[in-house]
Design a protein around this motif. Structure first.
Motif, PDB file in Angstrom:
ATOM      1  N   GLU A  63      57.607  55.469  48.166  1.00 11.79           N
ATOM      2  CA  GLU A  63      57.077  55.935  46.879  1.00 11.79           C
ATOM      3  C   GLU A  63      58.209  56.259  45.907  1.00 11.79           C
ATOM      4  OE1 GLU A  63      52.900  57.986  48.425  1.00 11.79           O
ATOM      5  OE2 GLU A  63      54.751  59.159  48.376  1.00 11.79           O
ATOM      6  N   GLU A 114      58.941  54.400  42.251  1.00  9.70           N
ATOM      7  CA  GLU A 114      59.003  55.157  41.010  1.00  9.70           C
ATOM      8  C   GLU A 114      60.357  54.982  40.325  1.00  9.70           C
ATOM      9  OE1 GLU A 114      57.529  57.918  38.064  1.00  9.70           O
ATOM     10  OE2 GLU A 114      56.787  56.322  39.384  1.00  9.70           O
ATOM     11  N   HIS A 173      55.768  47.317  51.556  1.00  8.60           N
ATOM     12  CA  HIS A 173      55.655  48.183  50.373  1.00  8.60           C
ATOM     13  C   HIS A 173      55.858  47.449  49.052  1.00  8.60           C
ATOM     14  CE1 HIS A 173      55.411  51.691  52.941  1.00  8.60           C
ATOM     15  NE2 HIS A 173      56.514  51.314  53.576  1.00  8.60           N
ATOM     16  N   MET A 186      57.027  63.000  48.227  1.00  7.20           N
ATOM     17  CA  MET A 186      56.888  61.547  48.265  1.00  7.20           C
ATOM     18  C   MET A 186      57.598  60.955  49.473  1.00  7.20           C
ATOM     19  SD  MET A 186      57.632  60.889  44.190  1.00  7.20           S
ATOM     20  CE  MET A 186      57.247  59.158  44.163  1.00  7.20           C
TER      21      MET A 186
END
Length: 531
Positions: free
Chosen positions: A420, A424, A354, A416
């Motif tokens: 994610e 953020e 990720h 989410m």
């Protein structure tokens, strides 16, 4: 036809703003979408763009005044004639400036280099007459691009970066960090279009004798420690001068610690104490009875610093939250073993896939969203005699910065993934520290998480972020002895604190909310199975 400038909508929870500073004065030409005034709220500072091109014909509110959303700030008139007049005036001004510096500019151009452009302290509003030099990003000899920040200026109202007006090389930097400067003071000179490797255009144009003089000055500057010695230190402060006279002290006997070497009263007191210790050959005196410092002596050791406007607004809004809500805090504790084991097992694979590190905030945000669905009152707010239930989870994440606490929002966090959420939160945290949060980043939060554990806090009672009804306080993970299955074992434990508005959230609901967060964190598989 006049165009009105009004306070824009600043978010559903923001009803007022304070005028930070006006970038334009009455009579100034304005382009469409050009920043015209700065507004400050408890959450963010935002620039209001001009809704149309023209001339600023009226300013209806002054800097420092607080206005409501929708209030009239000023008006813009049609700018045709004014534009021609301004252009003519600007042309004459530029022509006059060229006359005053024609020889220097001509010589610079003859040498094949660009003109020298002066950077000065801009006007920051009629009530601001001086500023302090904050961080300096560039030094003499550095290459800069147009609009690239050179340094930061701080006033009692705001901090602003001063950009370079042209691309080129900084030939002179005339200020130092911490120095006080007046509006219009010269900050730097930039040679437009120059390269860092080329010589200083002013020295080159002035000829060999001038250049050698510059080099000699630089050599002398280096010999005395790199600081030009062009000023003597300031005279002693009045209170210090009076005490020096009473104690028959000469200025050379006192080391000044004030600005530019100024002698302060505390310096004189230290010198008096040192003089007493430096005379062992004198007959011993009878021991003196110790006395408490006088108020004047205490005052000499104090420092008074004006609160920033952002800090004043934060203080006011936090106090308003205490005065409005029936605020109560309930506690629980969570065994972090399962989350820590899961994080340790997959953190490398997670980061590789990720591109972001696996922290604790992702788990806590998902756990909170899970609990909010079961206890919707914690995710609601009061509006007059109505309760507004939010069928979505916009989670605010409190971030501490040098200028105060801000709470950017992770929108639709319940939809989410943990990856994610981590991405953020990382983006919002970086933007907060750099002062680049947008209004959209700050609006619409329904619940807040505050992580005091990063600073070592073991337990606290967080204050609500109005008009929200709940805020979760995370704390330091600390190993403690716990009884598990009849055995005493050492486990990494964290205290959790939920502050809530008792007008809308009952005690049973608050306790149940914390229990659900605890259950999910102690058994993360519940997140996967939605249990």
């Amino acid at each position: 036809m006049a165009t009105e400038i009004r306070v824009p909508t600043l978010g559903e929870s923001v009803t007022e703003a304070t005028i930070g500073r006006w970038f334009k004065a009455v009579g100034d030409q304005i382009a469409a979408d050009e920043p015209i005034v700065e507004l400050e709220t408890d959450k963010v500072t935002v620039e209001v763009p001009a809704p149309a091109a023209g001339t600023l014909s009226e300013i209806t509110v002054k800097e420092g005044e607080t206005v409501e959303v929708g209030a009239l700030l000023g008006t813009i008139g049609e700018g045709g004639a004014a534009r021609e007049k301004a252009g003519s005036t600007a042309g004459k001004s530029a022509e006059g400036k060229a006359d005053m510096t024609s020889s220097k500019v001509d010589e610079t151009r003859a040498a094949g280099n660009g003109r020298l452009v002066e950077v000065t302290v801009p006007s920051a509003g009629e009530s601001v007459t001086e500023a302090q030099i904050g961080e300096i990003y560039k030094k003499a000899g550095d290459t800069v691009k147009a609009d690239e920040p050179i340094l930061e200026l701080e006033t009692d109202k705001a901090a602003q970066e001063i950009p370079s007006p042209v691309s080129g090389v900084i030939r002179e930097l005339l200020v130092k960090s911490g120095e006080e400067v007046k509006i219009g003071a010269l900050l730097a000179r930039i040679e437009e279009g120059a390269d860092a490797g080329k010589p200083d255009a002013a020295a080159q144009a002035a000829g060999p004798a001038s250049a050698s003089t510059v080099r000699e000055a630089e050599r002398k500057t280096a010999e005395i420690g790199g600081e030009p010695q062009i000023e003597e230190r300031r005279p002693p402060a009045p209170s210090a001068a009076k005490l020096m006279k009473e104690q028959d002290l000469k200025p050379s006997e006192v080391a000044g610690t004030g600005k530019d070497g100024q002698v302060l009263k505390g310096d004189v007191l230290a010198a008096i104490e040192g003089r007493g210790r430096a005379a062992p050959s004198e007959p011993a005196e009878a021991p003196k009875v110790s006395r408490a410092p006088s108020p004047a002596e205490d005052e000499a050791r104090e420092e008074r610093v004006k609160m920033t406007r952002l800090r004043q607004t934060i203080a006011r809004r936090l106090k308003d939250a205490q005065n409005t809500a029936a605020m109560l805090t309930t506690f629980n504790e969570v065994d972090m073993t399962a989350v820590m084991d899961l994080r340790k097992k997959y953190k490398d694979l997670f980061e590789k896939k990720h591109g972001v590190k696996l922290g604790f905030m992702g788990f806590f945000t998902k756990a909170v969203c899970h609990a909010l669905k079961e206890i919707p009152a914690v995710n609601a707010e009061i509006d007059g005699t109505d309760i507004i239930y939010k069928n979505y989870c916009h989670i605010g994440v409190a971030v501490g910065t040098d200028r105060g606490l801000v709470v950017p929002v992770v929108r639709d966090a319940d939809r989410m993934t943990i990856a994610e959420i981590e991405k953020e939160i990382g983006r919002l945290g970086a933007a907060a520290r750099e002062g680049k949060l947008s209004m959209a980043d700050m609006q619409g939060g329904t619940f807040t998480i505050s992580n005091g554990g990063v600073y070592g806090s073991l337990m606290s009672t967080p204050i609500l972020n109005a008009p929200q009804s709940g805020i979760l306080g995370m704390h330091k993970i600390q190993e403690r002895p716990m009884v598990v299955g009849g055995q005493i074992v050492i486990r990494p434990m964290m205290y959790l604190a939920l502050s809530y508005d008792h007008r809308i959230v009952d005690g049973k609901e608050a306790v149940t909310f914390l229990v659900r967060v605890k259950e999910v964190l102690e058994d993360p598989e519940r997140l996967v199975l939605d249990l």
